[in-house]
Scaffold this motif. Structure first.
Motif, short mmCIF file in Angstrom:
data_model
loop_
_atom_site.label_atom_id
_atom_site.label_comp_id
_atom_site.label_asym_id
_atom_site.label_seq_id
_atom_site.Cartn_x
_atom_site.Cartn_y
_atom_site.Cartn_z
N GLU A 50 44.05 -23.02 35.00
CA GLU A 50 43.15 -23.92 34.87
C GLU A 50 43.52 -25.55 35.09
OE1 GLU A 50 39.84 -25.22 31.40
OE2 GLU A 50 41.72 -24.08 30.59
N THR A 51 42.76 -26.19 35.54
CA THR A 51 43.08 -27.60 36.31
C THR A 51 42.58 -28.63 35.28
OG1 THR A 51 42.71 -26.86 38.47
CG2 THR A 51 42.58 -29.32 37.97
N ILE A 52 43.63 -29.54 34.96
CA ILE A 52 43.24 -30.34 34.02
C ILE A 52 42.81 -31.50 34.79
CG2 ILE A 52 44.50 -32.20 32.20
CD1 ILE A 52 46.45 -29.75 31.55
N GLU A 53 41.53 -32.16 34.30
CA GLU A 53 41.35 -33.33 35.26
C GLU A 53 40.30 -34.28 34.14
OE1 GLU A 53 37.94 -32.27 37.79
OE2 GLU A 53 39.17 -30.83 39.09
N ALA A 54 40.46 -35.36 34.70
CA ALA A 54 40.13 -36.87 33.82
C ALA A 54 38.69 -36.72 34.00
CB ALA A 54 40.62 -38.07 34.38
N THR A 55 37.78 -36.98 32.74
CA THR A 55 36.61 -37.33 32.92
C THR A 55 35.97 -38.80 32.99
OG1 THR A 55 36.14 -37.15 30.49
CG2 THR A 55 36.16 -35.00 31.64
N LYS A 56 34.89 -39.05 33.39
CA LYS A 56 34.52 -40.46 33.03
C LYS A 56 34.71 -41.04 31.71
CE LYS A 56 31.01 -40.25 36.71
NZ LYS A 56 29.69 -40.42 37.12
N GLY B 291 40.02 -29.53 30.57
CA GLY B 291 41.08 -28.36 30.72
C GLY B 291 42.36 -28.26 29.99
N LEU B 292 42.72 -29.44 29.11
CA LEU B 292 43.88 -29.46 28.47
C LEU B 292 43.97 -28.51 27.19
CD1 LEU B 292 46.32 -31.41 28.08
CD2 LEU B 292 45.12 -32.91 26.51
N ALA B 293 42.66 -28.15 26.57
CA ALA B 293 42.72 -27.33 25.62
C ALA B 293 43.51 -25.85 25.67
CB ALA B 293 41.45 -26.80 25.07
N GLY B 294 43.43 -25.45 27.15
CA GLY B 294 44.40 -24.11 27.50
C GLY B 294 45.69 -24.33 27.46
N LEU B 295 46.19 -25.61 28.08
CA LEU B 295 47.54 -25.82 27.92
C LEU B 295 48.10 -26.03 26.40
CD1 LEU B 295 50.22 -26.48 29.24
CD2 LEU B 295 49.31 -28.92 29.57
N VAL B 296 47.37 -26.36 25.54
CA VAL B 296 47.66 -26.81 24.36
C VAL B 296 47.76 -25.50 23.58
CG1 VAL B 296 47.02 -27.75 21.93
CG2 VAL B 296 46.77 -28.92 24.14
N GLU B 297 46.89 -24.51 23.90
CA GLU B 297 46.87 -23.11 23.25
C GLU B 297 48.33 -22.47 23.59
OE1 GLU B 297 43.11 -21.40 24.41
OE2 GLU B 297 42.04 -22.58 23.05
N GLU B 298 48.70 -22.51 25.03
CA GLU B 298 49.73 -21.78 25.37
C GLU B 298 50.88 -22.35 24.68
OE1 GLU B 298 52.03 -19.15 27.12
OE2 GLU B 298 49.97 -19.09 27.25
N LEU B 299 51.06 -23.60 24.87
CA LEU B 299 52.21 -24.27 24.09
C LEU B 299 52.13 -23.94 22.45
CD1 LEU B 299 52.17 -27.68 25.81
CD2 LEU B 299 53.89 -26.11 25.98
N THR C 150 51.73 -33.48 33.64
CA THR C 150 51.45 -32.34 32.67
C THR C 150 52.91 -31.58 32.33
OG1 THR C 150 51.29 -30.92 34.52
CG2 THR C 150 49.06 -31.74 33.82
N ALA C 151 53.83 -31.63 33.09
CA ALA C 151 55.26 -31.04 32.70
C ALA C 151 55.83 -31.90 31.67
CB ALA C 151 56.21 -31.16 33.87
N ARG C 152 55.38 -33.27 31.73
CA ARG C 152 56.03 -34.30 30.69
C ARG C 152 55.14 -33.86 29.27
NH1 ARG C 152 55.09 -39.81 28.86
NH2 ARG C 152 57.23 -40.40 27.94
N PHE C 153 53.78 -33.72 29.40
CA PHE C 153 53.29 -33.43 28.28
C PHE C 153 54.09 -32.24 27.49
CE2 PHE C 153 49.84 -31.21 25.90
CZ PHE C 153 49.21 -31.99 25.42
N ALA C 154 54.02 -31.11 28.29
CA ALA C 154 54.69 -29.90 27.70
C ALA C 154 55.97 -30.15 27.17
CB ALA C 154 54.62 -28.67 28.90
N GLY C 155 56.67 -31.00 27.77
CA GLY C 155 58.18 -31.05 27.42
C GLY C 155 58.14 -32.10 26.27
N GLU C 156 57.14 -32.82 26.01
CA GLU C 156 57.08 -33.72 24.75
C GLU C 156 56.79 -32.92 23.67
OE1 GLU C 156 58.41 -36.48 24.35
OE2 GLU C 156 58.46 -37.46 26.28
N TYR C 157 55.62 -31.82 24.05
CA TYR C 157 55.08 -31.10 23.12
C TYR C 157 56.16 -30.18 22.31
CZ TYR C 157 51.67 -27.95 20.75
OH TYR C 157 50.86 -27.23 20.03
#
Length: 352
Positions: free
Chosen positions: A81-87, A93-101, A138-145
């Motif tokens: 899943e791609t993580i993209e900024a909305t208006k 798409g961030l929810a998928g990464l958070v669920e995996e972590l 996104t790698a930094r997000f995962a590392g900080e998590y």
């Protein structure tokens, strides 16, 4: 990269890649590149050798590419899943990464903590049209998590809270430069200065970020001056907030050829940005607008060496633009007039 890699980056890549390639050759591994489609197709059709895997890491590979299509038919493609900024400023798409972590660490992340962590880590592509989060962010997000999860477990908690994020994670997120200008136009000086400070503090190269933003700010000031002048010449009223009315009726007048000749600096400016500049110029005191080119030049000289802290100079210009409102100026003049009259009365009393 469009401009190629720097010498230091090339040296790092060589240093890390060469040992891997040497190890692969010693192990007898055989590689296939995209230009060798026939070899890849044979591998897919005949089945991969035992204990071997084909890994696709290029997300720009088209779904109709023969190799991707064949792998898809075999059920061997995992689309990340791609993580993209909305208006609205959220990250889709961030929810998928958070669920995996969360599955990996066993520690959850509350909604407010997720928003803060994303705000402090995720950054968009360098091209303003690219809304996808950069891979390193996104790698930094995962590392900080993972770091936060370890700290939360040490405290006996099963979830990461917002307070822990604020205490632990340095803000290296992305600041929207347009929101800084919008805050200036709306007269929110504190917000404009705070956002600018965050922009500089999160930048990998503060000097480059400062100069880049100042170029944008100087262009904005140029538009303010041009809007004020053209509005007087064309008889455009101040403060038309309806974008539709402004776009259809007043934008063409502001972007018309100047009666005195010369190129109109507003020509070609997108109507939405023109409307923002027009509203900001409508709120500014006329004397402030008249002196704006001099103020911009003074700030440029300051940030290029005349002051010890150039960010103070930029913040000063932002605050000046946000606070020099027409109403404020009139009230300031009235207060100064009252003070002068009070001084005169006191002088008369002393004379008597």
């Amino acid at each position: 990269k469009p401009r190629g890699r720097g010498k230091k980056q090339v040296a790092t890549v060589r240093e890390e890649l060469v040992p891997l390639l040497d190890a692969a050759r010693r192990a007898g591994l055989q590689g296939h590149a995209e230009d060798d489609l026939a070899g890849l197709a044979q591998l897919i059709d005949g089945g991969m050798p035992a204990h071997h895997h084909l890994i696709l890491v290029e997300r720009s590979a088209a779904a109709q590419h023969p190799v991707v299509a064949a792998l898809g038919a075999a059920g061997a493609v995992l689309e990340v899943e791609t993580i993209e900024a909305t208006k609205s400023g959220e990250w889709q798409g961030l929810a998928g990464l958070v669920e995996e972590l969360e599955r990996e660490t066993g520690v959850g992340l509350g909604p407010s903590a997720r928003r803060l962590l994303a705000e402090r880590t995720l950054r968009q592509g360098k091209d303003f049209r690219d809304k996808r989060a950069r891979g390193e962010s996104t790698a930094r997000f995962a590392g900080e998590y993972r770091k936060l999860a370890a700290l939360a477990r040490g405290r006996g908690a099963r979830s990461i809270d917002a307070e822990l994020v604020v205490e632990t994670v340095k803000d290296r997120g992305e600041e929207d430069v347009w929101q800084i200008l919008d805050a200036v136009g709306a007269g929110r000086a504190g917000e404009a200065v705070a956002r600018y400070r965050r922009l500089i503090e999160a930048a990998d190269q503060p000097m480059q970020a400062r100069l880049s933003f100042f170029a944008l700010l100087a262009g904005f000031c140029r538009h303010l001056t041009a809007v004020a002048g053209m509005a007087r010449l064309a008889g455009v009223p101040a403060g038309v907030r309806s974008y539709g009315t402004f776009k259809s009726r007043w934008a063409p007048a502001l972007q018309a050829e100047s009666p005195s000749g010369g190129k109109n600096p507003l020509a070609g400016l997108h109507p939405f940005r023109l409307h923002k500049a027009y509203l900001a110029a409508s709120a500014l005191d006329r004397q402030v607008v008249a002196r704006l080119p001099w103020r911009v030049l003074e700030t440029e000289l300051q940030i290029k060496g005349e002051v010890s802290d150039p960010d103070v100079a930029v913040a000063g210009l932002l605050a000046h633009l946000a606070t020099a409102r027409r109403g404020d100026a009139r009230r300031g003049d009235a207060r100064r007039g009252d003070a002068r009259r009070g001084d005169a009365r006191r002088g008369d009393a002393r004379g008597r």
